[in-house]
Design an enzyme around this catalytic site. Structure first.
Site, mmCIF file in Angstrom:
data_model
loop_
_atom_site.group_PDB
_atom_site.id
_atom_site.type_symbol
_atom_site.label_atom_id
_atom_site.label_comp_id
_atom_site.label_asym_id
_atom_site.label_seq_id
_atom_site.Cartn_x
_atom_site.Cartn_y
_atom_site.Cartn_z
ATOM 1 N N ASP A 1 -2.814 -1.377 9.908
ATOM 2 C CA ASP A 1 -2.899 -1.358 8.438
ATOM 3 C C ASP A 1 -3.512 -2.647 7.875
ATOM 4 O O ASP A 1 -3.818 -2.716 6.678
ATOM 5 C CB ASP A 1 -1.498 -1.229 7.817
ATOM 6 C CG ASP A 1 -0.988 0.211 7.854
ATOM 7 O OD1 ASP A 1 -1.780 1.118 8.166
ATOM 8 O OD2 ASP A 1 0.209 0.410 7.555
ATOM 9 N N LYS B 1 0.851 -1.204 0.000
ATOM 10 C CA LYS B 1 0.000 0.000 0.000
ATOM 11 C C LYS B 1 0.875 1.238 0.000
ATOM 12 O O LYS B 1 2.011 1.226 0.522
ATOM 13 C CB LYS B 1 -0.984 0.025 1.175
ATOM 14 C CG LYS B 1 -0.368 0.180 2.575
ATOM 15 C CD LYS B 1 -0.203 1.610 3.032
ATOM 16 C CE LYS B 1 0.965 1.740 3.959
ATOM 17 N NZ LYS B 1 1.493 2.690 4.611
ATOM 18 N N SER C 1 2.108 -6.214 6.959
ATOM 19 C CA SER C 1 0.647 -6.170 7.101
ATOM 20 C C SER C 1 -0.043 -6.862 5.930
ATOM 21 O O SER C 1 -1.037 -7.570 6.105
ATOM 22 C CB SER C 1 0.165 -4.715 7.174
ATOM 23 O OG SER C 1 0.740 -4.065 8.270
ATOM 24 N N ALA D 1 9.745 -0.374 4.714
ATOM 25 C CA ALA D 1 9.784 0.681 3.696
ATOM 26 C C ALA D 1 8.607 1.638 3.761
ATOM 27 O O ALA D 1 8.532 2.582 2.994
ATOM 28 C CB ALA D 1 9.830 0.036 2.307
ATOM 29 N N GLY D 2 7.646 1.383 4.682
ATOM 30 C CA GLY D 2 6.427 2.204 4.695
ATOM 31 C C GLY D 2 5.439 1.761 3.646
ATOM 32 O O GLY D 2 4.532 2.505 3.276
ATOM 33 N N LEU D 3 5.573 0.518 3.186
ATOM 34 C CA LEU D 3 4.678 -0.017 2.152
ATOM 35 C C LEU D 3 3.781 -1.135 2.702
ATOM 36 O O LEU D 3 3.134 -1.858 1.951
ATOM 37 C CB LEU D 3 5.500 -0.547 0.961
ATOM 38 C CG LEU D 3 6.324 0.513 0.221
ATOM 39 C CD1 LEU D 3 7.289 -0.134 -0.773
ATOM 40 C CD2 LEU D 3 5.404 1.494 -0.524
ATOM 41 N N ALA D 4 3.802 -1.297 4.026
ATOM 42 C CA ALA D 4 2.936 -2.282 4.715
ATOM 43 C C ALA D 4 3.192 -3.718 4.257
ATOM 44 O O ALA D 4 2.253 -4.513 4.146
ATOM 45 C CB ALA D 4 1.464 -1.905 4.548
ATOM 46 N N GLY D 5 4.439 -4.049 4.010
ATOM 47 C CA GLY D 5 4.778 -5.405 3.562
ATOM 48 C C GLY D 5 4.308 -6.473 4.534
ATOM 49 O O GLY D 5 3.607 -7.417 4.149
ATOM 50 N N PRO E 1 9.733 -4.224 -0.592
ATOM 51 C CA PRO E 1 10.881 -3.944 0.272
ATOM 52 C C PRO E 1 10.472 -3.907 1.749
ATOM 53 O O PRO E 1 9.359 -3.497 2.085
ATOM 54 C CB PRO E 1 11.397 -2.588 -0.211
ATOM 55 C CG PRO E 1 10.450 -2.087 -1.221
ATOM 56 C CD PRO E 1 9.492 -3.168 -1.585
ATOM 57 N N VAL E 2 11.387 -4.360 2.603
ATOM 58 C CA VAL E 2 11.091 -4.512 4.034
ATOM 59 C C VAL E 2 11.366 -3.198 4.777
ATOM 60 O O VAL E 2 12.340 -2.503 4.477
ATOM 61 C CB VAL E 2 11.969 -5.652 4.616
ATOM 62 C CG1 VAL E 2 11.799 -5.768 6.128
ATOM 63 C CG2 VAL E 2 11.620 -6.973 3.940
HETATM 64 P P1 ATP Z 1 4.273 -0.356 7.883
HETATM 65 O O1 ATP Z 1 4.182 0.495 6.663
HETATM 66 O O2 ATP Z 1 3.041 -1.243 8.105
HETATM 67 O O3 ATP Z 1 4.719 0.331 9.124
HETATM 68 P P2 ATP Z 1 6.703 -1.303 6.805
HETATM 69 O O4 ATP Z 1 6.367 -1.468 5.361
HETATM 70 O O5 ATP Z 1 7.412 -0.049 7.172
HETATM 71 O O6 ATP Z 1 5.387 -1.461 7.618
HETATM 72 P P3 ATP Z 1 7.466 -4.051 7.042
HETATM 73 O O7 ATP Z 1 8.046 -4.382 5.722
HETATM 74 O O8 ATP Z 1 6.099 -4.539 7.324
HETATM 75 O O9 ATP Z 1 7.567 -2.489 7.305
HETATM 76 O O10 ATP Z 1 8.510 -4.585 8.142
HETATM 77 C C1 ATP Z 1 8.629 -4.009 9.412
HETATM 78 C C2 ATP Z 1 9.323 -5.011 10.339
HETATM 79 O O11 ATP Z 1 8.471 -6.135 10.539
HETATM 80 C C3 ATP Z 1 10.638 -5.546 9.809
HETATM 81 O O12 ATP Z 1 11.603 -5.292 10.770
HETATM 82 C C4 ATP Z 1 10.447 -7.049 9.640
HETATM 83 O O13 ATP Z 1 11.540 -7.793 10.102
HETATM 84 C C5 ATP Z 1 9.196 -7.359 10.481
HETATM 85 N N1 ATP Z 1 8.316 -8.363 9.855
HETATM 86 C C6 ATP Z 1 7.599 -9.306 10.495
HETATM 87 N N2 ATP Z 1 6.895 -10.049 9.634
HETATM 88 C C7 ATP Z 1 7.138 -9.567 8.407
HETATM 89 C C8 ATP Z 1 6.694 -9.931 7.111
HETATM 90 N N3 ATP Z 1 5.859 -10.948 6.899
HETATM 91 N N4 ATP Z 1 7.152 -9.202 6.077
HETATM 92 C C9 ATP Z 1 7.983 -8.161 6.283
HETATM 93 N N5 ATP Z 1 8.456 -7.799 7.474
HETATM 94 C C10 ATP Z 1 8.034 -8.482 8.538
#
Ligand code: ATP
Length: 314
Positions: free
Chosen positions: A141, A11, A108, A102-106, A99-100
């Protein structure tokens, strides 16, 4: 053994305003969220033993009970214990594209796909709102990631109203591999810097006095006016994250200079996106970006707006 494979969409936030803080520790938000076609592939497969297993091909993602996909399965299992007893445990395979951190809710989106996948695998017959209620227990999210498309999210992000989908909008997403932002850090820092712009009401709720107007973005989306959407992009987190991450600030400035319909950091960052009116334009912007910033640790993706968050592949 039965299995289902699903695509879990990332997202972006077209609009993210932190309007206040709440006595329960969460922040009160107004967001316009959009699913995009940068997707992880999630497979849920029945296994003979009563356990949850996670496999993930990304070195930064834990394959244990701290993985959000594992937590989603554990939550379903605790709510519907008979299903696993009857149909066996589950192996969850996560093939990462998003990408992990990254603010893209991976994470979630992965949890949302597991909720949808287990509903199928364990024949639970849950409605979308029941799946969203389960998701809300794990993260703000996740309810959006279950339904996806275009939506306005309020409360702590879990109260959703669908908006008309904007077809044919494309985008370039970019993120430095070496840059990460912790979402809790972003909220804490925002609060420390901007908390004094809140006023406290009798119930202990704090609201910001000068509010940005989300109505303009909602109207732009409702009119499916891509140019106006680009003009009203807004993210309160930019103020603190771009200051703390000059490399990402420079990335945003470069992307904004390439043209396109508008550029914004997504969520708590550090990924940045530029909207484009067509796939060809998005590809052209991506090529220009790679030329302008040839750094080997800059990830660049093109994608398009999607009408849903989780898609069943097989
Ligand atoms: P959001 O935008 O929801 O705050 P994000 O995109 O910034 O999330 P994610 O990619 O969801 O961040 O990862 C945040 C942390 O969650 C990472 O440190 C990762 O190790 C952990 N994590 C736990 N489960 C997962 C998963 N299935 N996919 C990605 N990261 C995960």
């Amino acid at each position: 053994m039965r299995s289902y494979t699903l695509l879990a969409a990332a997202k972006i936030n077209l609009y993210l305003e932190i309007v206040g803080s709440r006595p329960d520790g969460f922040h009160e938000l107004i967001m316009v969220m959009q699913s995009v076609s940068l997707c992880d592939r999630i497979t849920v497969r029945s296994i003979g033993v009563d356990e949850i297993r996670v496999r993930c091909d990304h070195p930064l993602v834990p394959a244990d009970e701290t993985n959000l996909a594992y937590k989603a399965a554990a939550l379903v299992m605790s709510q519907y214990p008979g299903a696993m007893a009857k149909l066996g445990g589950v192996e969850i395979t996560i093939e990462k594209q998003i990408p992990v951190g990254a603010g893209l809710a991976g994470g979630s989106s992965n949890a949302a796909a597991v909720l949808v996948g287990l509903d199928l695998l364990w024949n639970l017959g849950l409605t979308q709102s029941e799946l969203q209620e389960l998701g809300a227990e794990l993260g703000s999210d996740i309810p959006f990631c279950v339904s996806g498309g275009t939506a306005i999210a309020t409360g702590r992000g879990e109260q959703l109203d669908a908006l008309p989908g904007i077809d044919n909008l494309h985008l370039v997403i970019a993120k430095y591999e070496s840059e990460f932002v912790s979402t809790p850090w972003a909220y804490k820092t925002y609060r420390a810097e901007y908390g004094d712009t809140y006023v406290t009401d009798a119930k202990g709720w704090q609201e910001r006095q000068a509010q940005v107007r989300s109505g303009e973005m909602v109207r732009a989306v409702a009119r499916r006016d891509a140019i106006a959407v680009g003009q009203h992009l807004c993210n309160d987190f930019e103020k603190i994250v771009l200051e703390a991450h000059p490399k990402t600030a420079a990335l945003k400035a470069t992307m904004a200079d390439l043209g396109g319909l508008g550029t914004l950091m997504s969520g708590s960052g550090p990924s940045v996106f530029t909207l484009a009116g067509s796939e060809a334009e998005a590809k052209e912007l991506a090529t220009k970006l790679r030329t302008a910033l040839p750094d080997s640790d800059l990830g660049v993706w093109t994608a398009q707006f999607l009408p849903s968050g989780v898609q069943l592949v097989s």
